[in-house]
Design an enzyme around this catalytic site. Sequence first.
Site, short mmCIF file in Angstrom:
data_model
loop_
_atom_site.label_atom_id
_atom_site.label_comp_id
_atom_site.label_asym_id
_atom_site.label_seq_id
_atom_site.Cartn_x
_atom_site.Cartn_y
_atom_site.Cartn_z
N ALA A 83 54.82 51.45 76.02
CA ALA A 83 53.96 50.47 75.36
C ALA A 83 52.55 50.53 75.94
O ALA A 83 52.34 51.00 77.07
CB ALA A 83 54.54 49.06 75.53
N ASP A 84 51.63 50.02 75.17
CA ASP A 84 50.24 49.91 75.62
C ASP A 84 49.62 48.69 74.95
O ASP A 84 49.87 48.43 73.77
CB ASP A 84 49.44 51.17 75.28
CG ASP A 84 48.06 51.14 75.92
OD1 ASP A 84 47.97 51.35 77.15
OD2 ASP A 84 47.07 50.91 75.20
N THR A 85 48.82 47.95 75.70
CA THR A 85 48.17 46.74 75.20
C THR A 85 46.67 46.84 75.42
O THR A 85 46.22 47.24 76.50
CB THR A 85 48.71 45.48 75.91
OG1 THR A 85 50.12 45.38 75.70
CG2 THR A 85 48.04 44.22 75.37
N GLY A 120 50.93 48.29 71.19
CA GLY A 120 51.65 49.35 70.51
C GLY A 120 52.91 49.67 71.29
O GLY A 120 52.87 49.78 72.53
#
Length: 209
Positions: A83-85, A120
């Site tokens: 994940a990435d924020t 994401g």
Amino acid sequence: MAQNDKHIFPPLGNCRILLASHSPRRRELLGHLDVEVEILPLKEVSESYPAKINPREVPAYISRKKAHPYICDLKDGEILLTADTVVINRGEVLGKPTDASDAARMLRLLSGHTHEVVTGVTLATNKRMVTFSELTEVDFAPLTLEEIDYYVDTFMPLDKAGAYGIQEWIGYIGIKAIRGDYYNVMGLPLHALYTHLLPFANAFRRIEH
């Protein structure tokens, strides 16, 4: 580290999540779904992205990049999660600050404005990959320089996109409203993740039978 001391929700009972993240917030949030979780050693991945990409597509793009080094090692019944924020403030992507000065700069930009938090998430097995994104709008009240400096000096939010944690002091005193998934702002959209995990679990169950 598997969560063998917890109950496992039956529809997700066949899911074994391999989490490629050292974020303590993601580890905590994922644990609340009552699934078996193992934390993977991190592999070096560049978090760069194309200059002309839509800012809202950046987290999904990076989450897929984070997944690629692990996919060839996945075994049957394992689901990789990456994940990435990012925070998007008036079209500018704000990732993690480089130092305390950069953190204070980001908070000054967010002060008194509405921004977007986009996470994401990529789920992958040795047979398929799915990537999705979640967007939450956050309204910040105007912050004083004293409030910003206190938060940065006390909480050192250098590991957080946009230089703040909604679950920390700055969130209590500065956030007026949110529209969307609260947990997304913490780094993992739990409802969307749950709904995407169910088809994986069902596929595993069909294979076993």
